[in-house]
Design an enzyme around this catalytic site. Structure first.
Site, PDB file in Angstrom:
ATOM      1  N   HIS A   4      91.483 -11.357  34.136  1.00  0.00           N
ATOM      2  CA  HIS A   4      92.869 -11.440  34.585  1.00  0.00           C
ATOM      3  C   HIS A   4      92.880 -11.175  36.084  1.00  0.00           C
ATOM      4  O   HIS A   4      92.532 -10.080  36.528  1.00  0.00           O
ATOM      5  CB  HIS A   4      93.743 -10.433  33.855  1.00  0.00           C
ATOM      6  CG  HIS A   4      95.205 -10.715  33.997  1.00  0.00           C
ATOM      7  ND1 HIS A   4      95.855 -11.636  33.207  1.00  0.00           N
ATOM      8  CD2 HIS A   4      96.127 -10.257  34.864  1.00  0.00           C
ATOM      9  CE1 HIS A   4      97.122 -11.700  33.560  1.00  0.00           C
ATOM     10  NE2 HIS A   4      97.318 -10.883  34.575  1.00  0.00           N
ATOM     11  N   GLU A   7      88.727  -6.031  21.823  1.00  0.00           N
ATOM     12  CA  GLU A   7      89.108  -5.053  22.846  1.00  0.00           C
ATOM     13  C   GLU A   7      90.340  -4.220  22.478  1.00  0.00           C
ATOM     14  O   GLU A   7      90.967  -3.604  23.328  1.00  0.00           O
ATOM     15  CB  GLU A   7      89.337  -5.740  24.205  1.00  0.00           C
ATOM     16  CG  GLU A   7      88.134  -5.721  25.096  1.00  0.00           C
ATOM     17  CD  GLU A   7      87.096  -6.800  24.766  1.00  0.00           C
ATOM     18  OE1 GLU A   7      86.117  -6.898  25.502  1.00  0.00           O
ATOM     19  OE2 GLU A   7      87.251  -7.545  23.785  1.00  0.00           O
ATOM     20  N   TYR A  47      93.189  -5.355  21.254  1.00  0.00           N
ATOM     21  CA  TYR A  47      94.462  -6.061  21.400  1.00  0.00           C
ATOM     22  C   TYR A  47      95.060  -6.388  20.022  1.00  0.00           C
ATOM     23  O   TYR A  47      94.523  -5.992  18.984  1.00  0.00           O
ATOM     24  CB  TYR A  47      94.273  -7.313  22.251  1.00  0.00           C
ATOM     25  CG  TYR A  47      94.072  -7.017  23.726  1.00  0.00           C
ATOM     26  CD1 TYR A  47      95.086  -6.412  24.478  1.00  0.00           C
ATOM     27  CD2 TYR A  47      92.882  -7.336  24.375  1.00  0.00           C
ATOM     28  CE1 TYR A  47      94.911  -6.142  25.834  1.00  0.00           C
ATOM     29  CE2 TYR A  47      92.700  -7.067  25.729  1.00  0.00           C
ATOM     30  CZ  TYR A  47      93.725  -6.470  26.456  1.00  0.00           C
ATOM     31  OH  TYR A  47      93.552  -6.202  27.789  1.00  0.00           O
ATOM     32  N   ARG A  93      87.447 -14.509  19.999  1.00  0.00           N
ATOM     33  CA  ARG A  93      86.826 -13.305  20.578  1.00  0.00           C
ATOM     34  C   ARG A  93      86.816 -12.219  19.517  1.00  0.00           C
ATOM     35  O   ARG A  93      87.850 -11.663  19.144  1.00  0.00           O
ATOM     36  CB  ARG A  93      87.615 -12.881  21.813  1.00  0.00           C
ATOM     37  CG  ARG A  93      87.004 -11.741  22.601  1.00  0.00           C
ATOM     38  CD  ARG A  93      85.984 -12.209  23.623  1.00  0.00           C
ATOM     39  NE  ARG A  93      85.745 -11.132  24.581  1.00  0.00           N
ATOM     40  CZ  ARG A  93      86.350 -11.039  25.752  1.00  0.00           C
ATOM     41  NH1 ARG A  93      87.218 -11.975  26.135  1.00  0.00           N
ATOM     42  NH2 ARG A  93      86.095 -10.041  26.555  1.00  0.00           N
ATOM     43  N   HIS A 115      89.889  -0.881  24.662  1.00  0.00           N
ATOM     44  CA  HIS A 115      90.189  -0.350  25.993  1.00  0.00           C
ATOM     45  C   HIS A 115      90.383   1.163  25.981  1.00  0.00           C
ATOM     46  O   HIS A 115      90.189   1.821  27.003  1.00  0.00           O
ATOM     47  CB  HIS A 115      91.426  -1.026  26.574  1.00  0.00           C
ATOM     48  CG  HIS A 115      91.159  -2.408  27.089  1.00  0.00           C
ATOM     49  ND1 HIS A 115      90.102  -2.705  27.920  1.00  0.00           N
ATOM     50  CD2 HIS A 115      91.822  -3.585  26.898  1.00  0.00           C
ATOM     51  CE1 HIS A 115      90.123  -3.998  28.213  1.00  0.00           C
ATOM     52  NE2 HIS A 115      91.143  -4.555  27.600  1.00  0.00           N
ATOM     53  N   ARG A 157      86.251   5.861  24.549  1.00  0.00           N
ATOM     54  CA  ARG A 157      85.720   6.832  25.515  1.00  0.00           C
ATOM     55  C   ARG A 157      84.229   6.609  25.733  1.00  0.00           C
ATOM     56  O   ARG A 157      83.460   7.554  25.914  1.00  0.00           O
ATOM     57  CB  ARG A 157      85.990   8.258  25.044  1.00  0.00           C
ATOM     58  CG  ARG A 157      87.452   8.635  25.003  1.00  0.00           C
ATOM     59  CD  ARG A 157      88.109   8.675  26.399  1.00  0.00           C
ATOM     60  NE  ARG A 157      88.629   7.386  26.819  1.00  0.00           N
ATOM     61  CZ  ARG A 157      89.129   7.141  28.026  1.00  0.00           C
ATOM     62  NH1 ARG A 157      89.152   8.092  28.936  1.00  0.00           N
ATOM     63  NH2 ARG A 157      89.591   5.940  28.331  1.00  0.00           N
ATOM     64  N   GLN A 206      85.625  -2.056  41.633  1.00  0.00           N
ATOM     65  CA  GLN A 206      86.527  -1.584  42.680  1.00  0.00           C
ATOM     66  C   GLN A 206      87.561  -2.613  43.106  1.00  0.00           C
ATOM     67  O   GLN A 206      88.707  -2.271  43.399  1.00  0.00           O
ATOM     68  CB  GLN A 206      85.716  -1.121  43.893  1.00  0.00           C
ATOM     69  CG  GLN A 206      84.936   0.156  43.635  1.00  0.00           C
ATOM     70  CD  GLN A 206      84.138   0.591  44.849  1.00  0.00           C
ATOM     71  OE1 GLN A 206      84.559   0.437  45.983  1.00  0.00           O
ATOM     72  NE2 GLN A 206      82.959   1.131  44.614  1.00  0.00           N
ATOM     73  N   LYS A 260      73.905   3.989  39.553  1.00  0.00           N
ATOM     74  CA  LYS A 260      74.296   3.077  40.630  1.00  0.00           C
ATOM     75  C   LYS A 260      73.093   2.280  41.152  1.00  0.00           C
ATOM     76  O   LYS A 260      73.073   1.851  42.302  1.00  0.00           O
ATOM     77  CB  LYS A 260      74.957   3.848  41.774  1.00  0.00           C
ATOM     78  CG  LYS A 260      76.342   4.378  41.429  1.00  0.00           C
ATOM     79  CD  LYS A 260      77.088   4.872  42.653  1.00  0.00           C
ATOM     80  CE  LYS A 260      78.537   5.182  42.316  1.00  0.00           C
ATOM     81  NZ  LYS A 260      79.310   5.618  43.510  1.00  0.00           N
ATOM     82  N   GLY A 266      83.678   1.835  58.596  1.00  0.00           N
ATOM     83  CA  GLY A 266      83.891   3.270  58.768  1.00  0.00           C
ATOM     84  C   GLY A 266      84.194   3.661  60.197  1.00  0.00           C
ATOM     85  O   GLY A 266      84.894   4.641  60.450  1.00  0.00           O
TER      86      GLY A 266
END
Length: 675
Positions: A28, A165, A167, A215, A253, A256, A340, A422, A652
């Site tokens: 989306h 998910e 829904y 799905r 969604h 946890r 992000q 990461k 920065g």
């Protein structure tokens, strides 16, 4: 011979053939709601040009009550159909195929008119749903079928029915949300009646030669979720009802357990999809944390699926498939699964984009074209801001020289890559290095340049980044005090008892770094499953281990502190902050807010509480790590301005706000596009 024989093999669906086994999964973006259909069309056309076999749009509501929020995009009027036809025409002109996702949010809708199987409120939305009666259920089924028929009129090659998910359709399947006792509830045969009926009606509405993807939630990751035997039963019924392809959904969604964040191992759920292989006669798609051709090829070669869904990788690089096909996998801009600029934007009501590729969803706004007036350009600083500027400017035909005092490009991305969970940032650094070389940028490392060194350049870009902020705590010069840079670059030993001053993103990263020893769970699927309590849905409902999460013991005793008297981590990413908070809680990190740092002694850190500086106490630790924010490194910019020059200051050096690679890369690309 192709480098990826499974991934790039065509897939015959009977009435049509997909040119490869790559699905661009639904995302989306928020574009449809803005009504700029030229922009929507170009976004999808760019991915069609990039060679993806089939793409799926963001969710389109079958009715207002089913929209993810009030005003969510739907397909209700002739004008809507005409707008969508502009999208499909553009995709088809580029040789692509596109399906429209029909997404009914059910109780997840941010809408006071939301509906569901039972009036069980979602923990992630404010409105309790209305329980549907027979007439209401019939309306929902009819709206699915009507929307699919309109999608066909709009030129789509198919639809994807969102049944996972957590829904709407998923809400009927499990007793967690379905408390009914009529023919739509009770035993599983009744609970799966609604999704089956929806697929039947959709097939009847669109005819035989139209793709229907369903799905399917393969692992719910919520209490009282489905077990594999039920999922397979449903899959067979959905196939019989007329589905063409089964796509994989992972986790609700509200679960946890992380499912797509960067800390999830690559292809971390392919083993779940594999359980469906051989049980149905239609193609099965696997998904989640597949972000490069090698991983995609491996899961197909291992028989985990017939096709691979990748969503965010097509934000990072619309030419993913074309580059893989040409043997240029190293040039694919990597999705680092940071969330992000994509999911965080979506759930904040902003247009989605990509940290790595700011042009995603902004293709008509950020236009990168060859320059008519090549310039000599100096870029000082080889962090994300400087790198994105240098690469983009050089791609336009400017002669670019990139300076940095370090031994390698990447700046503070190198520190991010050391954090367990990461590791994807290391691949981003590799990609930047490759693109700098590809675009012919002259790179001068191990050089601290002055204003005098930059004479003769037409344009000067200062991207010198940040310095740690001085918290000015009495005793901070002692040997038991380190900066986050010292810690993450391994320049000094850290004791077993640690206090971390500052609980922003860097403070959380340092805590994760120090709490862990040994193999990162992100690089070991079994470790990761134990850490988050993920088990086999064949034996445990929802795929949740009865004993819960079993993380490894923390490597150190850690106290994470901040001055603000509020919950720690409040300003972390909207869709990932909870993961970081939960991970540190599992590592028994003590999180303390509302403190004043009075002084540092050989015994530890002396603090008080609140504005009145009450409750003086010693936090006895071996090491204190300073993560008290950053300040812009502007000395070069100031010297250039004093010398009468007008540098461009970005990243920065412009605004010090954590280590914001998203803003830095966006600034760099936008600036370079205008030089």
């Amino acid at each position: 011979m192709t480098h990826y024989p499974h991934l790039l093999a065509p897939l015959d669906l009977g009435f049509t053939t997909l040119k490869n086994r790559v699905l661009m999964g639904s995302m989306h973006t928020g574009l449809e709601e803005r009504g700029d259909w030229d922009r929507v069309a170009e976004y999808y056309a760019a991915r069609a040009r990039g060679g993806v076999g089939l793409m799926v749009t963001g969710g389109i509501a079958p009715n207002p009550e089913g929209g993810v929020a009030v005003g969510a995009a739907g397909l209700y009027t002739p004008e809507d159909i005409a707008n969508h036809k502009r999208v499909t025409d553009n995709v088809h002109a580029e040789g692509g195929k596109i399906a429209m996702q029909i997404l009914h949010a059910g109780r997840y809708a941010y809408n006071p008119d939301c509906v569901s199987a039972s009036p069980v409120k979602s923990p992630i939305s404010p409105f309790p749903p209305k329980e549907l009666d027979e007439e209401g259920i019939e309306k929902q089924i009819d709206d699915f079928a009507t929307t699919a028929k309109r999608a066909k009129e709009a030129g789509y090659d198919g639809v994807e029915i969102m049944g996972s998910e957590g829904y709407f359709l998923n809400q009927f399947l499990v007793t967690h949300t379905n408390k009914r006792t009529d023919r739509w509830g009770g035993d599983y045969e009744n609970r799966m009646r609604l999704p089956i009926e929806v697929v039947k009606r959709v097939r009847a509405a669109v005819g035989p030669e139209f793709i229907i993807i369903y799905r399917l939630s393969m692992i719910d990751l919520v209490p009282n979720g489905s077990i594999t035997e039920e999922v397979i039963r449903l899959a067979k019924k959905i196939e019989a009802a007329g589905a063409t392809i089964l796509n994989t959904g992972i986790g609700w969604h509200e679960a946890r357990v992380p499912t797509i964040a960067t800390s999830v191992p690559r292809a971390g759920f392919a083993w779940v999809t594999k359980k469906l292989m051989g049980e149905v006669g239609i193609p099965v798609i696997t998904s989640n944390r597949i972000n490069n051709p090698e991983t995609a090829e491996a899961v197909l070669a291992e028989g985990c699926a017939d096709m691979v869904s990748m969503a965010r990788p097509f934000l990072a690089d619309p030419d993913f498939v074309a580059k893989a096909e040409a043997g240029r996998a190293g040039d694919i801009a990597p999705c680092i699964a940071c969330n992000q600029a994509c999911l965080d934007h979506t759930f904040s009501g902003k247009i989605s984009s990509c940290l790595v590729n700011p042009r995603a969803c902004y293709e008509t706004e950020i236009v990168v074209t060859p320059t008519d007036t090549p310039k000599t350009v100096a870029v000082v600083g080889a962090g994300p801001a400087g790198l994105s500027t240098a690469i983009t400017a050089a791609s336009r035909g400017h002669k670019v020289t990139l300076f940095d005092s370090a031994e390698r490009v990447g700046g503070q991305l190198h520190m991010a890559a050391t954090i367990p969970g990461k590791e994807e940032f290391a691949g981003l650094i590799d990609w930047f290095e490759r693109q700098v070389a590809n675009e012919g940028v002259t790179v001068k490392l191990r050089q601290r340049v002055t204003a005098d060194d930059l004479t003769g350049f037409d344009e000067i870009i200062v991207a010198t980044g940040v310095n740690p902020r001085d918290p000015q705590i009495e005793g901070q010069g002692a040997d038991n005090v380190l900066s986050y840079i010292d810690v993450l670059r391994g320049k000094a030993p850290v004791g077993k008892r640690v206090a971390i001053i500052g609980a922003g993103g860097i403070g959380f990263d340092v805590a994760e770094f120090l709490a862990h020893e040994g193999t990162s769970p992100t690089l070991d699927l079994n470790l990761w499953k134990e850490e988050w309590g993920v088990s086999d849905p064949a034996t445990d409902r929802g795929g949740l281990a009865p004993e819960g999460p079993q993380p490894e013991a923390p490597a150190r005793d850690i106290v994470l502190l901040q001055r603000k008297a509020q919950a720690l981590g409040k300003k972390l990413g909207k869709t990932t902050g909870w993961i970081h908070r939960a991970a540190l809680k599992m590592k028994e990190v003590d999180m303390v807010g509302g403190v004043n740092y009075e002084r540092i002694t050989p015994e530890g850190l002396e603090v008080t509480s609140g504005e009145a500086r009450e409750n003086p106490r010693l936090i006895a630790v071996d090491t204190i790590v300073l993560c008290a924010g950053q300040e812009s490194e502007r000395s070069l910019a100031d010297a250039l301005i004093a010398a009468g020059k007008t540098p461009h200051v970005i990243g920065g050096a412009d605004v010090a706000a954590e280590l914001d690679a998203k803003r830095a890369i966006d600034q760099g690309v936008r600036l370079a596009a205008t030089l």
